[in-house]
Design an enzyme around this catalytic site. Sequence first.
Site, PDB file in Angstrom:
ATOM      1  N   MET A  30     -35.973  28.315  52.579  1.00  0.00           N
ATOM      2  CA  MET A  30     -35.309  29.392  53.320  1.00  0.00           C
ATOM      3  C   MET A  30     -36.160  29.806  54.520  1.00  0.00           C
ATOM      4  SD  MET A  30     -33.182  31.616  50.608  1.00  0.00           S
ATOM      5  CE  MET A  30     -34.486  32.650  50.007  1.00  0.00           C
ATOM      6  N   GLY A  31     -37.159  28.999  54.848  1.00  0.00           N
ATOM      7  CA  GLY A  31     -37.941  29.276  56.057  1.00  0.00           C
ATOM      8  C   GLY A  31     -39.010  30.331  55.867  1.00  0.00           C
ATOM      9  N   HIS A  37     -44.733  26.035  50.842  1.00  0.00           N
ATOM     10  CA  HIS A  37     -43.725  25.118  51.392  1.00  0.00           C
ATOM     11  C   HIS A  37     -44.388  23.841  51.911  1.00  0.00           C
ATOM     12  CE1 HIS A  37     -41.688  29.142  52.275  1.00  0.00           C
ATOM     13  NE2 HIS A  37     -40.789  28.541  51.524  1.00  0.00           N
ATOM     14  N   GLN A 148     -42.941  25.116  41.464  1.00  0.00           N
ATOM     15  CA  GLN A 148     -42.958  25.747  40.131  1.00  0.00           C
ATOM     16  C   GLN A 148     -42.896  27.268  40.245  1.00  0.00           C
ATOM     17  OE1 GLN A 148     -46.456  24.969  37.554  1.00  0.00           O
ATOM     18  NE2 GLN A 148     -46.114  27.088  36.927  1.00  0.00           N
ATOM     19  N   ASP A 150     -40.709  28.980  41.540  1.00  0.00           N
ATOM     20  CA  ASP A 150     -39.350  29.336  41.117  1.00  0.00           C
ATOM     21  C   ASP A 150     -38.993  28.443  39.934  1.00  0.00           C
ATOM     22  OD1 ASP A 150     -38.228  31.157  43.516  1.00  0.00           O
ATOM     23  OD2 ASP A 150     -39.557  29.618  44.292  1.00  0.00           O
ATOM     24  N   VAL A 176     -48.804  27.510  44.850  1.00  0.00           N
ATOM     25  CA  VAL A 176     -49.912  27.702  45.790  1.00  0.00           C
ATOM     26  C   VAL A 176     -50.125  29.212  45.929  1.00  0.00           C
ATOM     27  CG1 VAL A 176     -50.725  27.326  48.150  1.00  0.00           C
ATOM     28  CG2 VAL A 176     -49.369  25.562  46.998  1.00  0.00           C
ATOM     29  N   SER A 185     -45.475  33.744  49.012  1.00  0.00           N
ATOM     30  CA  SER A 185     -44.025  33.941  49.062  1.00  0.00           C
ATOM     31  C   SER A 185     -43.684  34.455  50.442  1.00  0.00           C
ATOM     32  CB  SER A 185     -43.596  34.965  48.005  1.00  0.00           C
ATOM     33  OG  SER A 185     -42.296  35.445  48.291  1.00  0.00           O
ATOM     34  N   SER A 186     -42.556  34.025  50.967  1.00  0.00           N
ATOM     35  CA  SER A 186     -42.119  34.544  52.269  1.00  0.00           C
ATOM     36  C   SER A 186     -41.971  36.061  52.215  1.00  0.00           C
ATOM     37  CB  SER A 186     -40.780  33.910  52.663  1.00  0.00           C
ATOM     38  OG  SER A 186     -40.875  32.508  52.605  1.00  0.00           O
TER      39      SER A 186
HETATM   40  P1  AMP Z   1     -37.986  29.438  49.439  1.00  0.00           P
HETATM   41  O1  AMP Z   1     -38.109  29.209  50.906  1.00  0.00           O
HETATM   42  O2  AMP Z   1     -38.653  30.669  48.949  1.00  0.00           O
HETATM   43  O3  AMP Z   1     -36.559  29.266  48.951  1.00  0.00           O
HETATM   44  O4  AMP Z   1     -38.792  28.250  48.747  1.00  0.00           O
HETATM   45  C1  AMP Z   1     -38.532  26.903  49.040  1.00  0.00           C
HETATM   46  C2  AMP Z   1     -39.283  26.040  48.061  1.00  0.00           C
HETATM   47  O5  AMP Z   1     -40.677  26.313  48.156  1.00  0.00           O
HETATM   48  C3  AMP Z   1     -38.875  26.332  46.603  1.00  0.00           C
HETATM   49  O6  AMP Z   1     -38.792  25.107  45.891  1.00  0.00           O
HETATM   50  C4  AMP Z   1     -40.002  27.189  46.114  1.00  0.00           C
HETATM   51  O7  AMP Z   1     -40.215  27.099  44.722  1.00  0.00           O
HETATM   52  C5  AMP Z   1     -41.177  26.596  46.876  1.00  0.00           C
HETATM   53  N1  AMP Z   1     -42.263  27.582  46.937  1.00  0.00           N
HETATM   54  C6  AMP Z   1     -42.167  28.874  47.310  1.00  0.00           C
HETATM   55  N2  AMP Z   1     -43.356  29.497  47.171  1.00  0.00           N
HETATM   56  C7  AMP Z   1     -44.220  28.568  46.683  1.00  0.00           C
HETATM   57  C8  AMP Z   1     -45.599  28.587  46.323  1.00  0.00           C
HETATM   58  N3  AMP Z   1     -46.332  29.695  46.426  1.00  0.00           N
HETATM   59  N4  AMP Z   1     -46.154  27.450  45.868  1.00  0.00           N
HETATM   60  C9  AMP Z   1     -45.412  26.323  45.751  1.00  0.00           C
HETATM   61  N5  AMP Z   1     -44.102  26.224  46.077  1.00  0.00           N
HETATM   62  C10 AMP Z   1     -43.512  27.338  46.542  1.00  0.00           C
END
Ligand code: AMP
Length: 285
Positions: A30-31, A37, A148, A150, A176, A185-186
């Site tokens: 989701m950017g 990411h 992981q 999510d 991470v 987290s974003s």
């Molecule tokens: P999102 O943009 O938040 O929808 O995340 C996109 C992908 O990145 C999803 O598969 C998340 O699980 C992964 N992701 C988000 N935060 C982390 C993190 N801290 N470490 C590893 N993967 C992540």
Amino acid sequence: MKTCRTIASLRRALAAPIPGKGRVGFVPTMGYLHEGHLSLVRASRRENDLTVVSIYVNPSQFGPGEDLGRYPRDPRHDASQLRREGVDILFMPADAEMYPPGFRTWVDVTGLDGKLCGSSRPGHFRGVTTVVLKLFMLLKPQRAYFGQKDAQQARIIAQMIRDLNLPVRLRVLPIVRDADGLALSSRNVLLSVEERRAALALPKALRRARALIEAGERDSRALRAAMMAEISRQPLLAIDYIAVVRLEDLEETARVEPGNTLVAAAVRAGRTRLIDNTLSGEIEC
Ligand code: AMP
């Protein structure tokens, strides 16, 4: 890097044969990209010939009153990071591309979608699985990369891949974290300084649970109590759930089964919802 904003241009970019670029790896996001990411992007670059990243803040996975409107966005900075990582194609569709007028088809992974995050975010996982299936159908990746972080999402996608015989291999990569332990987290950018400090109780509680499991604790109630004690010390945090579940069906389990247990928690810090987990086992299709 080619940036595609429409399905037609994405199809054109994928149809043009690129010599030696047979295996496609896909990273849906989701950017507002961070190192979490980018760890997925780097894995895809290592394991495939061509890497496609999508950036799409999918409205159907946000409920009424959730943070769709204030979800952080910075597409220019995202694109420059992805270019630097050597990504081949960036797909950034508008809502009208993904959900044209008259859209009616939804994917439900029943049973797994109403638990944990699903109980306070009804309809969330239906939005996720629907958009991920659409993206899989458009891109036809050999491998898809999820975090992981999510874990429930990854478990549900694994189930969808298995149930629908999708020809894609799921890769779930470790969480991470920032140097202080908070999972990247974003949404972290939405936290005030005080909320961010309080939020550290979440990874701390999970580290405590992990240490207890490693020391032989198998009683889920004891784990939940230890985590609760850690988190409830922070008045700025409201607990959404603390759960010890079996990985296979996400059902609460009285005893930890090593290799088949997810310990997960969600808290609210002000208007921001944060999740984290520790896993004993593999999320596979
Ligand atoms: P999102 O943009 O938040 O929808 O995340 C996109 C992908 O990145 C999803 O598969 C998340 O699980 C992964 N992701 C988000 N935060 C982390 C993190 N801290 N470490 C590893 N993967 C992540």
